[in-house]
Design an enzyme around this catalytic site. Structure first.
Site, mmCIF file in Angstrom:
data_model
loop_
_atom_site.group_PDB
_atom_site.id
_atom_site.type_symbol
_atom_site.label_atom_id
_atom_site.label_comp_id
_atom_site.label_asym_id
_atom_site.label_seq_id
_atom_site.Cartn_x
_atom_site.Cartn_y
_atom_site.Cartn_z
ATOM 1 N N HIS A 126 0.806 -1.220 0.000
ATOM 2 C CA HIS A 126 0.000 0.000 0.000
ATOM 3 C C HIS A 126 0.838 1.267 0.000
ATOM 4 O O HIS A 126 0.270 2.355 -0.078
ATOM 5 C CB HIS A 126 -0.911 -0.010 1.228
ATOM 6 C CG HIS A 126 -0.176 0.013 2.536
ATOM 7 N ND1 HIS A 126 0.728 -0.961 2.885
ATOM 8 C CD2 HIS A 126 -0.195 0.876 3.573
ATOM 9 C CE1 HIS A 126 1.220 -0.691 4.082
ATOM 10 N NE2 HIS A 126 0.686 0.417 4.515
ATOM 11 N N CYS A 127 2.154 1.168 0.079
ATOM 12 C CA CYS A 127 2.994 2.363 0.218
ATOM 13 C C CYS A 127 3.999 2.548 -0.916
ATOM 14 O O CYS A 127 3.953 3.543 -1.639
ATOM 15 C CB CYS A 127 3.752 2.322 1.546
ATOM 16 S SG CYS A 127 2.725 2.625 2.991
ATOM 17 N N ILE A 128 4.921 1.604 -1.054
ATOM 18 C CA ILE A 128 6.095 1.828 -1.897
ATOM 19 C C ILE A 128 5.746 2.090 -3.367
ATOM 20 O O ILE A 128 6.367 2.947 -3.994
ATOM 21 C CB ILE A 128 7.085 0.637 -1.789
ATOM 22 C CG1 ILE A 128 7.355 0.298 -0.314
ATOM 23 C CG2 ILE A 128 8.392 0.961 -2.484
ATOM 24 C CD1 ILE A 128 7.944 1.412 0.489
ATOM 25 N N ILE A 159 3.163 3.545 -4.536
ATOM 26 C CA ILE A 159 2.223 4.654 -4.672
ATOM 27 C C ILE A 159 2.783 5.967 -4.154
ATOM 28 O O ILE A 159 2.740 7.004 -4.826
ATOM 29 C CB ILE A 159 0.911 4.311 -3.930
ATOM 30 C CG1 ILE A 159 0.217 3.131 -4.619
ATOM 31 C CG2 ILE A 159 -0.022 5.509 -3.842
ATOM 32 C CD1 ILE A 159 -0.959 2.580 -3.856
ATOM 33 N N ASP A 160 3.319 5.946 -2.946
ATOM 34 C CA ASP A 160 3.649 7.178 -2.246
ATOM 35 C C ASP A 160 4.611 8.110 -2.981
ATOM 36 O O ASP A 160 4.441 9.336 -2.933
ATOM 37 C CB ASP A 160 4.208 6.855 -0.859
ATOM 38 C CG ASP A 160 3.197 6.102 -0.007
ATOM 39 O OD1 ASP A 160 2.022 6.019 -0.422
ATOM 40 O OD2 ASP A 160 3.576 5.580 1.048
#
Length: 442
Positions: free
Chosen positions: A278-280, A282-283
């Site tokens: 959910h992070c790498i 997208i962020d």
């Protein structure tokens, strides 16, 4: 923002948080919200969980987490201690703290999608009251809290830093990581005003071992992005090195292991079939998008993004080449994906590169099956639909496939059995280090 003198609302809220008599509202009871809710419940706070998914709410109220690494018995204990989940947002006034743990994905143009954050904020706004703290934990670009949250929660006359307190504290959950828990991971906290920050510190100081206050919500927002951009860029680098090493007939995993023996100046990162979670993936693009407002082009971030997004196609190219060597075409071949979660030993499917590989294989006419001991049935996803269940791994089921594509290196797999019976394996995780005629490194 102008500084507000300490007010009665602030003092009362601080006392409630510090005495653990406050009601903690967690908005979004997923991978981030559940661990936080359980932590506050363990400390004796009354927890009220909000979610728009009635099925999830019923599951939680019935003592089931719906998440593999969160034990059902922990939910049961929390429920017995008074935790309750609801879809009824008219109950927002019951909460003294509202912690927003909602998704912040990218849209199809790889631009920030704040619809969940904005929609959630607009849902709670009609029910806000003086004496509440609102903390956004969702990863986002610097300025989101002040530009999107603040105007909405103060629109009806509540004064920030006096009546209502707004903070940003990025989540740092790592599903399946047994070395760290919600309580042991330091918590960065930034407030819109100094009074907000003080309340934010009080909110989290009870639940985590170390709170790291920063000067503003923007600093806290940027901190989370830097953490994940650091990983994305280094993974992009090692993925590019993998391609170069492969062309030179060098094992990149052996290279990394050797380099990791250096006791300073090197941190090992390992290549794979692409970025997931959910992070790498997208962020970094949240900062890329926001930087354009300032006339800046984040070339380093975008380059690493291009490399990482190319990895699923790279894996497929290795698969196609291996099939060709065996006088087979991709179309009509039975391909088993070995592991479809985004990382090992969890059931988390968010942004899993395995799913993108599956989609592209299906479009090319391959018959796609999968085996994953953590994902027994392919879940409902916003952008992907596979009517599949996990294949039980046996010598017969492995041998029946034209190829195995190893995308997630779960510990539960019997790698020796798979190697012994597979026609060939495309290994994107470096599990099979010894050269073999049926191992293709990708």
């Amino acid at each position: 923002m102008s500084e507000q003198a300490p007010a009665q609302q602030s003092l009362e809220l601080l006392d409630k948080l510090q005495s653990r008599s406050a009601v903690i509202g967690i908005v979004g009871m997923g991978y981030v919200g559940q661990p936080l809710a359980l932590r506050y419940s363990q400390l004796g706070y009354r927890v009220l969980g909000f979610d728009i998914d009635q099925e999830k709410v019923d599951l939680l109220n019935g003592g089931h987490s719906g998440i593999e690494h969160i034990a059902n018995e922990n939910i049961v204990v929390a429920n017995e201690a008074g935790m309750e989940c609801t879809c009824d947002f008219t109950r927002v006034p019951e909460a003294d703290a509202l912690v927003l743990c909602v998704p912040t994905p990218l849209n199809k143009f790889r631009e920030p999608d704040l619809s969940f954050v904005i929609g959630t904020t607009e849902t709670i706004v009609p029910h806000l009251r003086a004496g509440q703290v609102i903390s956004l934990e969702s990863t986002t670009y610097p300025g989101t809290t002040e530009e999107e949250i603040l105007p909405r929660v103060t629109a009806d006359g509540l004064v920030v830093g006096r009546d209502i307190f707004v903070v940003y504290s990025p989540e740092r959950e790592d599903p399946g990581n047994m070395d760290f828990s919600t309580s042991t991971i330091p918590k960065v906290v930034g407030g819109v005003t100094s009074a907000c920050r003080e309340v934010g510190i009080a909110l989290y100081a009870q639940a985590v071992d170390k709170v790291v206050p920063v000067s503003s919500t923007k600093v806290a927002e940027m901190t989370k992005l830097l953490e994940n951009i650091h990983r994305a860029v280094n993974i992009g680098l090692v993925n590019e090195m993998k391609v170069v090493a492969d062309r030179m007939d060098v094992d990149i995993f052996e290279v990394i292991d050797a380099a990791a023996t250096k006791p300073f100046g090197f941190t090992p990162y390992y290549p794979g079939p692409g970025l997931g979670g959910h992070c790498i993936p997208i962020d970094p693009f949240y900062l890329t998008w926001k930087a354009r407002e300032y006339g800046l082009h984040t070339r380093f971030i975008e380059l690493s993004g291009e490399i990482n997004r190319a990895m699923p196609d790279y894996v497929i190219s290795k698969l196609v080449a291996a099939l060709n060597e065996r006088k087979k075409s991709l179309k009509g071949s039975r391909i088993m994906m070995l592991g479809i979660a985004y990382k090992k030993n969890v059931d988390d499917m968010r942004e899993s590169p395995a799913v993108e590989i599956m989609e592209n294989l299906r479009k090319s006419g391959a018959e796609v099956v999968y085996s994953d001991p953590h994902v027994l049935k392919f879940p409902k996803m916003r952008e992907h639909n596979f009517d599949l269940v996990s294949t039980t791994l046996t010598p017969e089921s492995v041998a029946a496939c034209d190829a195995i594509v190893l995308t997630t290196d779960h510990a539960k797999f019997d790698y020796d059995m798979i190697r012994n019976h597979a026609q060939f394996i495309v290994d994107s995780r470096g599990i099979y280090r010894e050269p073999a005629s049926n191992i293709v490194k990708a």
